[in-house]
Design an enzyme around this catalytic site. Structure first.
Site, PDB file in Angstrom:
ATOM      1  CE1 TYR A   3      63.555  21.822 -25.943  1.00 14.16           C
ATOM      2  CE2 TYR A   3      63.569  21.853 -23.767  1.00 14.16           C
ATOM      3  CZ  TYR A   3      63.243  22.414 -24.882  1.00 14.16           C
ATOM      4  OH  TYR A   3      62.237  23.534 -24.878  1.00 14.16           O
TER       5      TYR A   3
ATOM      6  CG  ASP B 285      60.457  26.150 -24.211  1.00 13.82           C
ATOM      7  OD1 ASP B 285      60.216  25.555 -25.000  1.00 13.82           O
ATOM      8  OD2 ASP B 285      61.113  27.287 -24.386  1.00 13.82           O
TER       9      ASP B 285
ATOM     10  CD  GLU C  45      62.758  30.804 -27.986  1.00 14.09           C
ATOM     11  OE1 GLU C  45      63.765  30.322 -28.593  1.00 14.09           O
ATOM     12  OE2 GLU C  45      62.548  29.960 -26.728  1.00 14.09           O
TER      13      GLU C  45
ATOM     14  CG  HIS D  49      67.315  27.880 -30.432  1.00 10.00           C
ATOM     15  ND1 HIS D  49      67.667  27.434 -29.226  1.00 10.00           N
ATOM     16  CD2 HIS D  49      65.949  28.513 -30.131  1.00 10.00           C
ATOM     17  CE1 HIS D  49      66.529  27.632 -28.435  1.00 10.00           C
ATOM     18  NE2 HIS D  49      65.431  28.141 -28.906  1.00 10.00           N
TER      19      HIS D  49
ATOM     20  CG  HIS E   8      59.052  22.399 -28.198  1.00  7.00           C
ATOM     21  ND1 HIS E   8      58.575  22.849 -29.253  1.00  7.00           N
ATOM     22  CD2 HIS E   8      59.873  23.637 -27.732  1.00  7.00           C
ATOM     23  CE1 HIS E   8      59.108  23.987 -29.687  1.00  7.00           C
ATOM     24  NE2 HIS E   8      59.686  24.573 -28.637  1.00  7.00           N
TER      25      HIS E   8
ATOM     26  CG  HIS F   2      58.778  31.337 -23.813  1.00  6.14           C
ATOM     27  ND1 HIS F   2      59.563  32.237 -23.662  1.00  6.14           N
ATOM     28  CD2 HIS F   2      59.442  30.325 -24.579  1.00  6.14           C
ATOM     29  CE1 HIS F   2      60.691  32.097 -24.108  1.00  6.14           C
ATOM     30  NE2 HIS F   2      60.689  30.863 -24.746  1.00  6.14           N
TER      31      HIS F   2
ATOM     32  CG  HIS G  82      64.877  28.688 -22.670  1.00  6.37           C
ATOM     33  ND1 HIS G  82      65.834  29.104 -23.766  1.00  6.37           N
ATOM     34  CD2 HIS G  82      63.781  28.524 -23.485  1.00  6.37           C
ATOM     35  CE1 HIS G  82      65.205  28.870 -24.693  1.00  6.37           C
ATOM     36  NE2 HIS G  82      64.006  28.583 -24.728  1.00  6.37           N
TER      37      HIS G  82
ATOM     38  CG  ASP H 102      59.618  27.807 -30.026  1.00 12.44           C
ATOM     39  OD1 ASP H 102      59.791  29.081 -29.726  1.00 12.44           O
ATOM     40  OD2 ASP H 102      59.861  27.031 -29.496  1.00 12.44           O
TER      41      ASP H 102
END
Length: 396
Positions: free
Chosen positions: A193, A165, A81, A23, A226, A79, A146, A83
């Site tokens: 996390y 996530d 994002e 992040h 992850h 998701h 999230h 990553d």
């Protein structure tokens, strides 16, 4: 590296041993991370998520060894994002017409990142994608776990939840499975996390878990985006999330401080001594926030039933490391925790009032007005700090 997860489900992700910040520079990853992508080969071939953008070319090259890209029927974007979706531009240059399944917010996220009008197909909770061989994917929206676009995908027959996530951790491992790794490391990284990323959404975590449980779907594995795949008693991490989402705290008090000439450090140590004199069972931890990793500190705050925050006064304010960590703590929205401020000063002495205001803004219950000491604490002031510690623990 790729391997079979179960039957026709294959892991095609990337282990990133070198990652130490995430992040941007906001999250420390002492043990690296993984970017988990999954390839399902049934009558229809499905790719679930991709990897972080720096590994896009490597990802696509390796994926070609597993399957002819033209044979991929759908890409699932749980998701948006980067990553998780970072390799999409590289992949979609090869298969531009392949449908990408995501939520409506997923479309907004992916278009916002990549400015591409791919063949998006949106889904809502309960929608199904038939894969053949008697199997299907069931989609469950999970907004704010999230990001607003997040969803889960559940594979029937194999009983696998692709949770993105949720239930993950930044933890590089070649072993991948939860029963193959160091359990202390695993749960330490899982809690870190949750504490640093998911705490603000705890009510939604609780609600979404109960919603999924109400579907009464059998669960053999949780495949995260992850860290490890939970195959040995996968419900154990679900149970931990239920515990962590319910205003979690242990019998712990954490003292956060920064110091200029060690006066505030002396206060912290003497307050801790007073607490220990009064209660031999409570866990006490001290952190100089200028020298400690902030995400590790926040994890300890997450575990604590109460915290004390200290800074000397400087320019009618507080030291920057304390200001920074308090800004992080406020954003995480911890609940049902108590606190007080402390600090040294030379002449004006505003720091304790400022800290108390910050603690109040962060929804901590202030036990008292805190304690301030002029200059470097002498023996009498050290005794006052010890007495303050005894009073503090006595009021919890």
């Amino acid at each position: 590296m790729s391997f079979k997860v179960k039957n026709n489900v294959h892991w095609v992700g990337k282990v990133d041993w070198e990652l130490n910040k995430f992040h941007g520079d906001e999250y420390s990853t002492h043990r690296g991370s993984t970017y988990n992508s999954y390839l399902i080969k049934e009558e229809k071939n499905i790719l679930i998520d991709t990897v972080w953008r720096p590994y896009a070319k490597e990802f696509v090259a390796n994926l070609k060894k597993e399957i002819d890209l033209d044979d991929i029927d759908y890409v699932i974007a749980n998701h948006g994002e980067i990553d998780h979706s970072g390799a999409l531009p590289e992949l979609m240059r090869e298969i531009p017409e392949t449908p990408i399944i995501c939520t409506k917010n997923g479309v907004k996220s992916l278009k916002g990142h990549y400015h591409e009008d791919w063949n998006f197909q949106t889904v809502e909770t309960g929608d199904k994608l038939e894969l053949g061989n008697g199997k299907s994917l069931i989609f469950v929206e999970a907004p704010m776990l999230h990001w607003p676009d997040t969803m889960f995908s559940y594979l029937t027959g194999d009983n696998i939840l692709f949770s993105n996530d949720a239930f993950g951790q930044h933890y590089a491992t070649e072993s991948i499975y939860n029963d193959k790794v160091d359990q202390c490391e695993l749960f330490m990284e899982s809690m870190k996390y949750y504490a640093n990323i998911l705490t603000p959404f705890s009510k939604l975590v609780l609600k979404k878990i109960k919603e999924f449980q109400s579907l009464e779907l059998p669960l053999d594995m949780i495949c995260t985006s992850h860290g490890v795949i939970w195959r040995d008693n996968p419900l154990q991490i679900v149970e931990k999330y239920l515990e962590w989402s319910d205003n979690y705290k242990e019998n712990q008090i954490t003292l956060l401080y920064d110091t200029m000439w060690n006066g505030t450090r002396s206060m912290a140590e003497n307050i801790a001594e007073g607490i220990k004199q009064e209660d031999q069972d409570v866990e006490i931890k001290l952190f100089n926030t200028a020298k400690s990793d902030k995400n590790d500190v926040i994890t300890e705050v997450f575990k604590s039933k109460a915290i004390l925050v200290g800074s000397p006064t400087i320019n009618k304010g507080i030291l920057t490391s304390i200001a920074a960590v308090m800004e992080e703590i406020k954003g995480l929205g911890f609940k049902d925790k108590k606190a007080a401020g402390f600090g040294t000063y030379g002449w004006s002495g505003e720091s304790v009032d400022i800290i108390n205001d910050l603690l109040d803004e962060a929804n901590f219950e202030l036990i008292n007005d805190g304690i301030k000491v002029k200059w470097n604490p002498n023996a009498e002031a050290q005794k006052e700090c010890q007495d303050f510690g005894k009073e503090f623990i006595g009021n919890l």
